[in-house]
Design a protein around this motif. Structure first.
Motif, PDB file in Angstrom:
ATOM      1  N   THR A   1      11.068 -10.717  -3.892  1.00 39.17           N
ATOM      2  CA  THR A   1      12.371 -11.429  -4.693  1.00 39.17           C
ATOM      3  C   THR A   1      12.454 -12.295  -3.841  1.00 39.17           C
ATOM      4  O   THR A   1      13.147 -12.197  -2.685  1.00 39.17           O
ATOM      5  N   ASN A   2      12.708 -14.022  -4.199  1.00 42.72           N
ATOM      6  CA  ASN A   2      13.738 -14.950  -3.130  1.00 42.72           C
ATOM      7  C   ASN A   2      13.829 -15.488  -4.322  1.00 42.72           C
ATOM      8  O   ASN A   2      14.000 -15.520  -5.461  1.00 42.72           O
ATOM      9  N   VAL A   3      14.594 -16.633  -4.267  1.00 47.58           N
ATOM     10  CA  VAL A   3      15.385 -17.418  -4.907  1.00 47.58           C
ATOM     11  C   VAL A   3      13.593 -18.773  -5.439  1.00 47.58           C
ATOM     12  O   VAL A   3      14.356 -18.576  -7.359  1.00 47.58           O
ATOM     13  N   ALA A   4      12.626 -18.343  -5.232  1.00 46.23           N
ATOM     14  CA  ALA A   4      11.385 -19.436  -6.888  1.00 46.23           C
ATOM     15  C   ALA A   4      10.646 -17.986  -7.425  1.00 46.23           C
ATOM     16  O   ALA A   4      10.577 -18.567  -8.504  1.00 46.23           O
ATOM     17  N   GLY A   5      11.458 -16.616  -7.185  1.00 49.42           N
ATOM     18  CA  GLY A   5      10.594 -15.671  -7.755  1.00 49.42           C
ATOM     19  C   GLY A   5      11.036 -14.400  -7.166  1.00 49.42           C
ATOM     20  O   GLY A   5      11.482 -14.185  -6.854  1.00 49.42           O
ATOM     21  N   SER A   6       9.457 -13.263  -7.853  1.00 46.84           N
ATOM     22  CA  SER A   6       9.615 -12.317  -7.011  1.00 46.84           C
ATOM     23  C   SER A   6       7.603 -11.912  -8.087  1.00 46.84           C
ATOM     24  O   SER A   6       7.716 -12.943  -8.717  1.00 46.84           O
ATOM     25  N   ASP A   7       7.610 -11.155  -7.131  1.00 46.12           N
ATOM     26  CA  ASP A   7       6.314 -10.701  -7.745  1.00 46.12           C
ATOM     27  C   ASP A   7       6.500  -8.818  -7.116  1.00 46.12           C
ATOM     28  O   ASP A   7       6.660  -8.542  -6.632  1.00 46.12           O
ATOM     29  N   THR A   8       5.736  -8.304  -8.459  1.00 45.43           N
ATOM     30  CA  THR A   8       6.027  -6.719  -8.181  1.00 45.43           C
ATOM     31  C   THR A   8       4.203  -5.873  -8.460  1.00 45.43           C
ATOM     32  O   THR A   8       3.933  -6.469  -8.908  1.00 45.43           O
ATOM     33  N   LYS A   9       4.378  -4.628  -7.316  1.00 44.47           N
ATOM     34  CA  LYS A   9       3.035  -4.117  -7.688  1.00 44.47           C
ATOM     35  C   LYS A   9       3.666  -2.551  -7.774  1.00 44.47           C
ATOM     36  O   LYS A   9       4.599  -2.336  -7.080  1.00 44.47           O
ATOM     37  N   THR A  10       3.023  -2.108  -8.749  1.00 42.58           N
ATOM     38  CA  THR A  10       3.786  -0.516  -8.919  1.00 42.58           C
ATOM     39  C   THR A  10       2.309   0.513  -8.704  1.00 42.58           C
ATOM     40  O   THR A  10       0.849  -0.278  -9.163  1.00 42.58           O
ATOM     41  N   PHE A  11       2.355   1.465  -8.671  1.00 43.13           N
ATOM     42  CA  PHE A  11       1.956   2.671  -7.931  1.00 43.13           C
ATOM     43  C   PHE A  11       1.500   3.991  -9.118  1.00 43.13           C
ATOM     44  O   PHE A  11       3.272   4.287  -8.804  1.00 43.13           O
TER      45      PHE A  11
ATOM     46  N   THR B   1       0.572  -1.021   0.038  1.00 45.60           N
ATOM     47  CA  THR B   1       0.460   0.399   0.045  1.00 45.60           C
ATOM     48  C   THR B   1       1.068   1.398   0.329  1.00 45.60           C
ATOM     49  O   THR B   1       2.048   1.264   0.187  1.00 45.60           O
ATOM     50  N   VAL B   2       0.296   1.856  -0.556  1.00 44.92           N
ATOM     51  CA  VAL B   2       0.764   3.633  -0.415  1.00 44.92           C
ATOM     52  C   VAL B   2       0.659   4.426   0.124  1.00 44.92           C
ATOM     53  O   VAL B   2      -1.922   4.581  -0.527  1.00 44.92           O
ATOM     54  N   ASN B   3       0.317   5.887   1.137  1.00 47.49           N
ATOM     55  CA  ASN B   3      -0.641   6.324   1.792  1.00 47.49           C
ATOM     56  C   ASN B   3      -1.849   5.486   1.443  1.00 47.49           C
ATOM     57  O   ASN B   3      -2.671   5.545   1.883  1.00 47.49           O
ATOM     58  N   GLY B   4      -1.552   3.984   2.099  1.00 43.23           N
ATOM     59  CA  GLY B   4      -2.984   3.444   2.790  1.00 43.23           C
ATOM     60  C   GLY B   4      -3.977   3.174   1.445  1.00 43.23           C
ATOM     61  O   GLY B   4      -4.757   1.866   1.935  1.00 43.23           O
ATOM     62  N   GLN B   5      -3.519   3.242   0.463  1.00 37.25           N
ATOM     63  CA  GLN B   5      -4.629   2.616  -0.821  1.00 37.25           C
ATOM     64  C   GLN B   5      -3.486   1.830  -1.417  1.00 37.25           C
ATOM     65  O   GLN B   5      -2.173   1.534  -1.027  1.00 37.25           O
ATOM     66  N   THR B   6      -3.820   0.818  -2.377  1.00 34.26           N
ATOM     67  CA  THR B   6      -3.706  -0.329  -3.418  1.00 34.26           C
ATOM     68  C   THR B   6      -3.368   0.168  -4.815  1.00 34.26           C
ATOM     69  O   THR B   6      -3.066  -0.555  -4.886  1.00 34.26           O
TER      70      THR B   6
ATOM     71  N   THR C   1      -1.210  16.196  -3.522  1.00 37.51           N
ATOM     72  CA  THR C   1       0.049  17.524  -3.198  1.00 37.51           C
ATOM     73  C   THR C   1       1.330  17.257  -3.462  1.00 37.51           C
ATOM     74  O   THR C   1       2.078  15.903  -2.303  1.00 37.51           O
ATOM     75  N   ALA C   2       1.970  17.689  -4.342  1.00 34.77           N
ATOM     76  CA  ALA C   2       3.113  17.355  -4.605  1.00 34.77           C
ATOM     77  C   ALA C   2       4.429  17.928  -3.096  1.00 34.77           C
ATOM     78  O   ALA C   2       3.553  18.803  -2.888  1.00 34.77           O
ATOM     79  N   GLY C   3       4.982  16.634  -2.851  1.00 38.87           N
ATOM     80  CA  GLY C   3       5.897  16.953  -1.717  1.00 38.87           C
ATOM     81  C   GLY C   3       5.679  16.434   0.024  1.00 38.87           C
ATOM     82  O   GLY C   3       5.952  16.379   0.632  1.00 38.87           O
ATOM     83  N   THR C   4       3.816  16.476  -0.672  1.00 38.45           N
ATOM     84  CA  THR C   4       3.523  15.581   0.376  1.00 38.45           C
ATOM     85  C   THR C   4       4.260  13.767   1.066  1.00 38.45           C
ATOM     86  O   THR C   4       4.092  13.618  -0.087  1.00 38.45           O
ATOM     87  N   PRO C   5       4.984  13.255   2.473  1.00 44.43           N
ATOM     88  CA  PRO C   5       5.658  12.204   2.440  1.00 44.43           C
ATOM     89  C   PRO C   5       4.536  11.408   2.146  1.00 44.43           C
ATOM     90  O   PRO C   5       3.267  11.807   2.363  1.00 44.43           O
ATOM     91  N   LEU C   6       5.017  10.361   1.116  1.00 43.66           N
ATOM     92  CA  LEU C   6       4.520   8.909   0.779  1.00 43.66           C
ATOM     93  C   LEU C   6       4.741   8.226   1.983  1.00 43.66           C
ATOM     94  O   LEU C   6       5.957   7.417   2.276  1.00 43.66           O
ATOM     95  N   THR C   7       3.490   7.585   2.815  1.00 42.73           N
ATOM     96  CA  THR C   7       3.801   6.882   3.612  1.00 42.73           C
ATOM     97  C   THR C   7       3.638   4.894   2.595  1.00 42.73           C
ATOM     98  O   THR C   7       3.152   4.472   2.165  1.00 42.73           O
ATOM     99  N   PHE C   8       4.752   4.004   2.777  1.00 47.12           N
ATOM    100  CA  PHE C   8       4.562   3.020   1.645  1.00 47.12           C
ATOM    101  C   PHE C   8       4.816   1.734   2.501  1.00 47.12           C
ATOM    102  O   PHE C   8       6.439   1.886   3.609  1.00 47.12           O
ATOM    103  N   SER C   9       4.241   0.588   2.754  1.00 43.48           N
ATOM    104  CA  SER C   9       4.467  -0.644   3.349  1.00 43.48           C
ATOM    105  C   SER C   9       4.357  -1.809   2.531  1.00 43.48           C
ATOM    106  O   SER C   9       3.426  -2.005   1.524  1.00 43.48           O
ATOM    107  N   ALA C  10       4.808  -2.904   3.085  1.00 37.07           N
ATOM    108  CA  ALA C  10       4.356  -4.178   2.185  1.00 37.07           C
ATOM    109  C   ALA C  10       4.432  -5.411   2.967  1.00 37.07           C
ATOM    110  O   ALA C  10       5.672  -5.290   3.418  1.00 37.07           O
ATOM    111  N   THR C  11       3.913  -6.328   2.615  1.00 42.03           N
ATOM    112  CA  THR C  11       4.316  -7.637   3.455  1.00 42.03           C
ATOM    113  C   THR C  11       4.235  -8.356   2.219  1.00 42.03           C
ATOM    114  O   THR C  11       3.645  -8.382   0.989  1.00 42.03           O
ATOM    115  N   ALA C  12       5.264  -9.892   2.349  1.00 41.87           N
ATOM    116  CA  ALA C  12       5.182 -11.086   1.358  1.00 41.87           C
ATOM    117  C   ALA C  12       5.406 -12.005   2.314  1.00 41.87           C
ATOM    118  O   ALA C  12       6.200 -12.684   2.956  1.00 41.87           O
ATOM    119  N   THR C  13       4.869 -13.334   1.511  1.00 46.05           N
ATOM    120  CA  THR C  13       5.223 -14.550   1.892  1.00 46.05           C
ATOM    121  C   THR C  13       5.993 -14.791   0.559  1.00 46.05           C
ATOM    122  O   THR C  13       5.501 -14.789  -0.006  1.00 46.05           O
TER     123      THR C  13
END
Length: 85
Positions: free
Chosen positions: A66-76, A11-16, A22-34
């Motif tokens: 990313t791990n040895v088995a592959g990768s997953d990507t999310k783009t915002f 998520t970025v700023n709580g959105q998926t 607004t330009a310059g606003t801090p972006l809060t991003f977080s991610a979890t992966a299994t």
């Protein structure tokens, strides 16, 4: 145990989805992966590794797990409003 490719949730700023701020606003991003082994998560913007709290500028922010088995990507797609003319 067998290797398992990552599954990423981010998520970025709580959105998926795309973000409009607004330009310059801090972006809060977080991610979890299994996955097995435990994936490494990186965030990139304009080809550079970035951290949560970066000031918003228009462009593409990408989370990758990313791990040895592959990768997953999310783009915002980040769109900014206002700011310096």
């Amino acid at each position: 145990p067998a290797n398992v490719a990552p599954t990423l949730s981010a998520t970025v700023n709580g959105q998926t989805g795309n973000i409009q701020v607004t330009a310059g606003t801090p972006l809060t991003f977080s991610a979890t992966a299994t996955g097995t082994p435990t994936p490494t998560i990186t965030w990139t913007f304009a080809g550079q590794t970035v951290s949560s709290g970066m000031a918003a500028v228009s462009g593409t922010l990408t989370a990758t797990a990313t791990n040895v088995a592959g990768s997953d990507t999310k783009t915002f797609q980040i769109s900014t409003l206002g700011g310096a003319p």
